[in-house]
Design an enzyme around this catalytic site. Structure first.
Site, PDB file in Angstrom:
ATOM      1  N   CYS A  90       1.007  -1.106   0.051  1.00  0.00           N
ATOM      2  CA  CYS A  90      -0.088   0.008  -0.074  1.00  0.00           C
ATOM      3  C   CYS A  90       0.803   1.129   0.061  1.00  0.00           C
ATOM      4  CB  CYS A  90      -0.873   0.025   1.164  1.00  0.00           C
ATOM      5  SG  CYS A  90      -2.195   1.513   1.083  1.00  0.00           S
ATOM      6  N   CYS A 133      -0.444   3.813  -7.116  1.00  0.00           N
ATOM      7  CA  CYS A 133      -1.552   2.998  -6.356  1.00  0.00           C
ATOM      8  C   CYS A 133      -1.739   1.652  -6.788  1.00  0.00           C
ATOM      9  CB  CYS A 133      -2.724   3.590  -6.172  1.00  0.00           C
ATOM     10  SG  CYS A 133      -3.909   3.056  -5.231  1.00  0.00           S
TER      11      CYS A 133
END
Length: 258
Positions: A78, A196
């Site tokens: 992440c 991302c």
């Protein structure tokens, strides 16, 4: 002779449905190495500073679970969860994970999506970059600040303003490409088409290189590159952009006008 299967541990947000698709799909293209994938999840629904901090607090449990699987390499998957904590956080997090695993008598390679993007941009020799993020603008600005603290100049960026992490996983590729087309790429050395691991981008990297004529990478391709290097495997994956396929990348990458 049978090739040993390398076990990859993934620490992912609970609402992420992309990284466990794109990283295996990328590494399946490797010519010699074989991999299996093992995940542990941290609860997170909304991409907000509060939920990101709460998610990071679950890290130790996830690392213990992956230690039980005896993984060869581990990716803290992440990017914004670490970048939102301030400059250099990927080094602190990777060090803490390494120490936790060492206490359990294990020494897998430890990487993070945040650190992998820094590593990959450096490998490309990129100093001036543009990027597309799915985040709300304040978080996107933190990502920009993080990369600038690592020595990169962010010439332009897009924030798609999607706060629900499940919705990030459903952003259409055409919307991502449209955002990339709207960036000022005139002096950029590279385009990060998805900063991302939840925003789908794997199918966009090669077409974007052909369209824009500069190296294109994503959090996913950077993660795959970093994992392969950490494992001592050649970081070559066909059709994954110039970072991983320097021969098969867009043929006109270095023919751009100055």
């Amino acid at each position: 002779m049978t090739t040993a299967v390398r076990r990859i541990g993934l620490v992912v947000p609970s609402s992420n449905v992309t990284v466990e698709t794109e990283i295996p799909a990328l590494l399946a293209r490797h010519s010699t190495a074989r991999f299996s994938f093992h995940s542990s999840r941290m609860r997170m629904h909304t991409v907000s500073p509060e939920e990101l901090r709460a998610m990071n607090a679950q890290r130790e449990r996830c690392i213990d679970e992956l230690a039980d699987a005896g993984v060869d390499a581990l990716l803290y998957a992440c990017l914004v969860a670490l970048m939102a904590q301030g400059p250099g956080e990927h080094r602190r997090a990777e060090s803490a994970v390494t120490e936790q695993l060492a206490a359990a008598g294990q020494s897998p390679a430890v990487r993070s999506s945040a650190g992998a993007l820094v590593e990959a941009l450096s490998a490309l020799g990129a100093r001036r970059i543009v990027l597309v993020t799915p985040y709300l603008r304040p978080l996107a600005e933190q990502v920009v600040g993080y990369l600038e603290a690592e020595g990169f100049e962010v010439a332009d960026f897009a924030a798609l303003e999607v706060g629900d992490n499940a919705a990030v996983g459903a952003i259409p590729g055409e919307r991502v490409l449209a955002a990339a087309r709207g960036l000022d790429r005139s002096t950029a050395d590279a385009l990060v088409i998805s900063a991302c691991v939840q925003m789908p981008s794997l199918d966009l990297v090669a077409p974007a290189e052909r369209e824009f004529g500069l190296p294109v990478l994503s959090a996913a391709t950077a993660g795959a590159y970093s994992l392969l290097r950490a494992l001592g495997e050649p970081p070559v994956l066909p059709g994954a952009g110039s970072l991983l396929d320097p021969v098969g990348g867009a043929p006109h990458l270095y023919d751009r006008a100055p």
